[in-house]
Motif scaffolding. Structure first.
Motif, short mmCIF file in Angstrom:
data_model
loop_
_atom_site.label_atom_id
_atom_site.label_comp_id
_atom_site.label_asym_id
_atom_site.label_seq_id
_atom_site.Cartn_x
_atom_site.Cartn_y
_atom_site.Cartn_z
N ILE A 76 51.24 24.35 34.46
CA ILE A 76 50.65 25.38 33.68
C ILE A 76 49.12 25.05 33.65
O ILE A 76 48.33 26.01 33.49
N ASP A 77 48.78 23.73 33.59
CA ASP A 77 47.44 23.61 33.58
C ASP A 77 46.75 23.86 34.85
O ASP A 77 45.62 24.37 34.93
N ALA A 78 47.46 23.73 36.13
CA ALA A 78 46.91 24.35 37.29
C ALA A 78 46.75 25.76 37.39
O ALA A 78 45.90 26.23 38.00
N ILE A 79 47.83 26.57 36.75
CA ILE A 79 47.38 28.04 36.53
C ILE A 79 46.27 28.34 35.74
O ILE A 79 45.38 29.19 36.13
N VAL A 80 45.85 27.65 34.61
CA VAL A 80 44.63 28.09 33.81
C VAL A 80 43.59 27.34 34.57
O VAL A 80 42.46 28.36 34.66
N LEU A 81 43.71 26.39 35.38
CA LEU A 81 42.55 26.25 36.36
C LEU A 81 42.11 27.17 37.23
O LEU A 81 41.11 27.64 37.77
N GLN A 82 43.45 27.93 37.86
CA GLN A 82 43.14 28.82 38.84
C GLN A 82 42.17 30.33 37.93
O GLN A 82 41.49 30.85 38.75
N TRP A 83 42.65 30.47 36.97
CA TRP A 83 42.17 31.32 35.96
C TRP A 83 40.61 31.24 35.93
O TRP A 83 39.86 31.97 35.85
N ILE A 84 40.20 30.00 35.64
CA ILE A 84 38.76 29.70 35.41
C ILE A 84 38.07 30.15 36.94
O ILE A 84 36.86 30.48 36.98
N TYR A 85 38.44 29.33 38.20
CA TYR A 85 38.15 29.48 39.30
C TYR A 85 38.10 31.06 39.77
O TYR A 85 36.93 31.34 40.24
N ALA A 86 38.72 31.65 39.43
CA ALA A 86 38.95 33.21 39.98
C ALA A 86 37.96 33.99 39.02
O ALA A 86 37.56 35.08 39.46
N THR A 87 37.66 33.63 37.87
CA THR A 87 36.78 34.55 37.19
C THR A 87 35.18 34.10 36.98
O THR A 87 34.45 34.37 36.26
N LEU A 88 34.86 33.26 38.16
CA LEU A 88 33.44 32.64 38.35
C LEU A 88 32.94 33.46 39.37
O LEU A 88 33.57 33.89 40.36
N SER A 89 31.56 33.79 39.34
CA SER A 89 30.84 34.12 40.51
C SER A 89 30.78 33.29 41.70
O SER A 89 31.13 32.21 41.45
N ASN A 90 30.34 33.62 42.87
CA ASN A 90 30.42 32.67 43.91
C ASN A 90 29.45 31.79 43.92
O ASN A 90 29.62 30.54 44.13
N GLU A 91 28.25 32.11 43.06
CA GLU A 91 27.16 31.02 42.91
C GLU A 91 27.51 29.83 41.97
O GLU A 91 27.41 28.78 42.19
N LEU A 92 28.43 30.27 40.83
CA LEU A 92 28.73 29.11 40.02
C LEU A 92 30.17 28.59 40.37
O LEU A 92 30.35 27.28 40.01
N LEU A 93 31.07 29.14 41.31
CA LEU A 93 32.08 28.65 41.79
C LEU A 93 31.78 27.38 42.63
O LEU A 93 32.41 26.24 42.56
N VAL A 94 30.57 27.30 43.25
CA VAL A 94 30.35 26.21 44.23
C VAL A 94 29.90 24.96 43.35
O VAL A 94 30.12 23.95 43.68
N ARG A 95 29.34 25.49 42.24
CA ARG A 95 29.04 24.34 41.11
C ARG A 95 29.96 23.70 40.38
O ARG A 95 30.07 22.50 39.88
#
Length: 290
Positions: A76-95
């Motif tokens: 479940i934690d891996a799914i929530v982590l995917q939520w975080i990554y999926a809702t970030l812009s490309n610039e923020l995702l790299v960081r």
């Protein structure tokens, strides 16, 4: 009947987080400009509460590796982590993206990006907030939106702006033509949405009034620029003009010369001979011919 009874316990034990198919439709993409960090946090926590995964981002300790629920918690934690990554812009995702990370660790990395150097960021945003005016923006809608964005950014770095102060700053940056509505807003202290609606109605009223009163010189300029209609052609059966009604004996007379007399005879451009007088015959021997 037997197959249905066997599948029912599996559906009952399935965590609600597994039913989420597209988190982008529920949480907007965080970019720091169009969507502020405060807005993203509110939407993300709302969905995390509804799908019962809030403990994965609020700092609740994870189960021990020897705990039987640890495997389920990790999935479940891996799914929530995917939520975080999926809702970030490309610039923020790299960081924020890391090879080994939990959802809570990624959540804190996003938070640190917006909370680092809070003092300098707050000073710059505060200066822009108090100096923003309607004349510096392309429209009233853009002015209201920019004020709200600055207030949200100040809230992100632990400098919250109250709604009352936001409304006061909205009125402060208005030009003189909004003085009546500004005085009404200061007296009533409406909500942010109501204050924006009041200004929008006032602007529409002013535009309707200005369009109904067109200046007179504009109308005159338009009339002057219109082409003059051509005169109608004269009819062939119309009566002759006054300057054409001449006596038959004086028609086609040549104009007078420089001494005021008119030459006799028909007008011609070629030279012509003058007949001698009748008494000139007796002197024909003495006079030279003309």
């Amino acid at each position: 009947m037997g197959d249905a009874s066997k599948s029912q316990p599996l559906a009952a034990t399935l965590h609600p987080v597994y039913y989420v198919t597209n988190i982008q439709h529920k949480v907007r993409i965080l970019d720091g400009s169009k969507v502020s960090y405060a807005t993203w946090v509110k939407l993300f926590r709302l969905n995390a509460t509804g799908y019962k995964v809030l403990k994965h981002i609020d700092g609740t300790p994870s189960p021990a590796p020897t705990d039987p629920s640890h495997t389920s918690w990790k999935e479940i934690d891996a799914i929530v982590l995917q939520w975080i990554y999926a809702t970030l812009s490309n610039e923020l995702l790299v960081r924020v993206l890391e090879t080994e990370s939990t959802a809570y660790q990624a959540w804190n990395r996003v938070k640190n990006i917006f909370h680092n150097n809070k003092g300098s960021k707050a000073a710059a945003l505060e200066q822009e907030f108090v100096n923003l005016t309607l004349h510096s923006m392309p429209s009233l809608e853009a002015y209201c939106q920019r004020l709200k964005e600055i207030a949200d950014k100040l809230t992100d770095i632990d400098n919250p702006v109250t709604e009352t102060r936001l409304v006061f700053q909205l009125v402060r940056g208005l030009p003189p033509e909004f003085d009546v509505t500004a005085s009404q807003i200061n007296h009533e202290l409406p909500s942010w949405e109501d204050a924006c609606d009041m200004l929008d109605h006032e602007q529409r009223r002013q535009l309707a009034r200005d369009s109904a009163h067109i200046p007179t010189h504009v109308i005159a300029a338009v009339s002057r620029d219109q082409p003059t209609p051509a005169p109608a052609p004269a009819r062939r059966d119309s009566a002759p003009r006054n300057n054409q009604r001449r006596p038959s004996g004086r028609r086609n007379q040549p104009p007078s010369n420089q001494f005021g007399s008119r030459p006799s005879g028909p007008r011609s451009v070629a030279p012509y001979a003058v007949s001698p007088p009748p008494w000139a015959a007796q002197y024909s021997q003495q006079w030279a011919p003309w």
